[in-house]
Design a protein around this motif. Structure first.
Motif, mmCIF file in Angstrom:
data_model
loop_
_atom_site.group_PDB
_atom_site.id
_atom_site.type_symbol
_atom_site.label_atom_id
_atom_site.label_comp_id
_atom_site.label_asym_id
_atom_site.label_seq_id
_atom_site.Cartn_x
_atom_site.Cartn_y
_atom_site.Cartn_z
ATOM 1 N N LEU A 1 -8.007 -2.570 0.387
ATOM 2 C CA LEU A 1 -6.903 -1.768 -0.121
ATOM 3 C C LEU A 1 -5.685 -2.638 -0.425
ATOM 4 O O LEU A 1 -5.005 -2.419 -1.441
ATOM 5 C CB LEU A 1 -6.558 -0.685 0.905
ATOM 6 N N ILE B 1 -7.230 8.726 0.536
ATOM 7 C CA ILE B 1 -6.938 7.500 1.293
ATOM 8 C C ILE B 1 -5.578 7.609 1.954
ATOM 9 O O ILE B 1 -5.390 7.192 3.102
ATOM 10 C CB ILE B 1 -7.009 6.265 0.364
ATOM 11 N N ILE C 1 0.831 -1.206 0.000
ATOM 12 C CA ILE C 1 0.000 0.000 0.000
ATOM 13 C C ILE C 1 0.866 1.257 0.000
ATOM 14 O O ILE C 1 0.690 2.156 -0.830
ATOM 15 C CB ILE C 1 -0.944 0.001 1.231
ATOM 16 N N TYR D 1 -10.793 4.206 8.038
ATOM 17 C CA TYR D 1 -9.820 3.153 8.318
ATOM 18 C C TYR D 1 -9.641 2.910 9.816
ATOM 19 O O TYR D 1 -8.903 2.016 10.215
ATOM 20 C CB TYR D 1 -8.481 3.479 7.655
ATOM 21 N N CYS E 1 -3.984 -2.931 -4.179
ATOM 22 C CA CYS E 1 -2.562 -2.603 -4.398
ATOM 23 C C CYS E 1 -1.753 -3.815 -4.818
ATOM 24 O O CYS E 1 -0.606 -3.664 -5.255
ATOM 25 C CB CYS E 1 -1.975 -1.979 -3.142
#
Length: 410
Positions: free
Chosen positions: A404, A374, A364, A393, A408
């Motif tokens: 996420l 984000i 990430i 989050y 990624c």
């Protein structure tokens, strides 16, 4: 045996104990801290998070810390091989402090303890708690520096004994951590890093081992030209390296090209090289009759995101508020008002730590095209705002982080 009486007994004068004492003194409570060591004394956990500043300020200790001359910190830098990224904590989702300090804990903890004394708390150094009896009127037996023993009775006691974990040991509250047994080897070096080396002294540097995603190094610059330098890995990895602790640390650091370049002129082992193992800890309960556990005395996750001192301060703030309500005759519940909210933030940190070691969080943060909103939400948690439920989050850590990670990984 002589018996003394106080309102609040705090075991340990580290960050949790001193901040709790200062907050309770603001309420007018009589506070006694008993501390086994003589301050200043060495401790690990040297890179603070901005969220910590809120609690330092609320405790009336901000000026003490600001005037101590610690290294300014505004973020965190991450490196793995040729990949690098950094987070500026001022550019985050949550409101609040975006800067803090990187501190030699011997000095920092002493500053806080002296601040608590300035506010009227009594601190007794080199006084060791021998036994503890919880209950409506908790009692402890203490040994003074001259060997004499005495009892202390209190309305309530807070265990801020850190890795000593006094009440969990005496009251058999410990439970196994679900993290693998990891160790850390670390020291301070006079780094002599050139100004043109691309090293930002205002940020902690977290370096992932070039071949092992679950092995990482910390480099924490101080204001005196030194750095705290350490490596964290599972014990099996650390055991592969022979020699003295210094030789082992130098060998592992030497496996990373960027750290080797940065530290080529370093004077090693300004402090003795140390190793700690199996530091992750858990307990069955964070409170009981007449007591509560603060900071590392309750739970410790892992040093990777420098969350330890922030969790310690949060526990002090929550416990102090519970005691304020108790003395005011207001309704309060230690489980609902202390343990549940404290563990909420700890669980957010826990999920990020688990993702770090599995490699997902590293994918990430090193992603070449991050989404700015984000990224600011992630930055808030790295800055310590793990209790901000407005942050998606934090409110839904498990699901959102998992999604996420998958995005990624593509």
């Amino acid at each position: 045996m002589k018996t003394e009486r106080t309102e609040i007994l705090i075991i340990g004068a580290g960050p949790a104990g001193s901040v709790a004492a200062a907050m309770l003194r603001q309420q007018g409570r009589k506070v006694l801290i008993v501390e086994r060591e003589q301050f200043p004394r060495f401790s690990i956990g040297e890179s603070l998070l901005p969220q910590s500043m809120e609690y330092i300020e609320a405790a009336g200790l901000l000026r003490d810390v600001v005037e101590a001359g610690f290294q300014y910190k505004n973020g965190a830098a991450f490196v793995r091989g040729e990949r690098a990224t950094e987070f500026d904590f001022r550019d985050k989702f949550s409101a609040g402090w975006g800067t803090t300090y990187q501190v030699q804990r011997a000095d920092f903890d002493h500053v806080l303890a002296k601040g608590a004394e300035r506010m009227g708390a009594e601190v007794r150094y080199r006084h060791e708690v021998l036994s503890a009896e919880p209950g409506e009127t908790p009692r402890v037996a203490v040994r003074a520096p001259d060997g004499g023993e005495y009892m202390i009775e209190a309305d309530f006691m807070l265990d801020a004994s850190g890795f000593g974990r006094l009440l969990p040991r005496l009251l058999k509250l410990e439970s196994p951590s679900n993290f693998p047994v990891r160790g850390a080897i670390f020291t301070h070096v006079r780094d002599h890093i050139p100004a043109d080396a691309g090293f930002d002294r205002n940020k902690i540097l977290i370096t992932t081992h070039p071949e092992h995603v679950d092995v990482w190094y910390w480099t924490i610059p101080f204001s005196n030209g030194c750095c705290s330098l350490g490596v964290v890995a599972e014990q099996e990895f650390l055991d592969r390296y022979p020699g003295t602790e210094l030789e082992r640390l130098q060998a592992i650091v030497g496996e990373d090209p960027n750290l080797t370049r940065l530290l080529k002129n370093a004077e090693w082992a300004v402090l003795p090289v140390r190793q700690i193992t199996g530091y992750s800890a858990n307990v069955r309960a964070l409170w009981g009759p007449g007591y509560a556990l603060l900071g590392n005395a309750g739970e410790f996750l892992d040093p990777v995101f420098s969350s330890g001192v922030t969790i310690a301060f949060k526990s002090a703030q929550l416990a102090s508020e519970c005691l304020r309500r108790h003395y005011a005759g207001e309704s309060m519940d230690w489980e609902a008002d202390f343990a549940v909210p404290l563990r909420g933030g700890v669980q957010t940190f826990r999920r990020f730590v688990e993702s770090w070691y599995a490699g997902g969080f590293q994918r990430i943060i090193f992603h070449p095209d991050p989404q700015p909103d984000i990224r600011r939400m992630i930055c808030s948690i790295l800055a310590g705002y793990a209790w901000d439920k407005k942050n998606p989050y934090v409110a839904d850590t498990q699901r959102r982080l998992q999604v996420l990670e998958q995005l990624c990984a593509g």
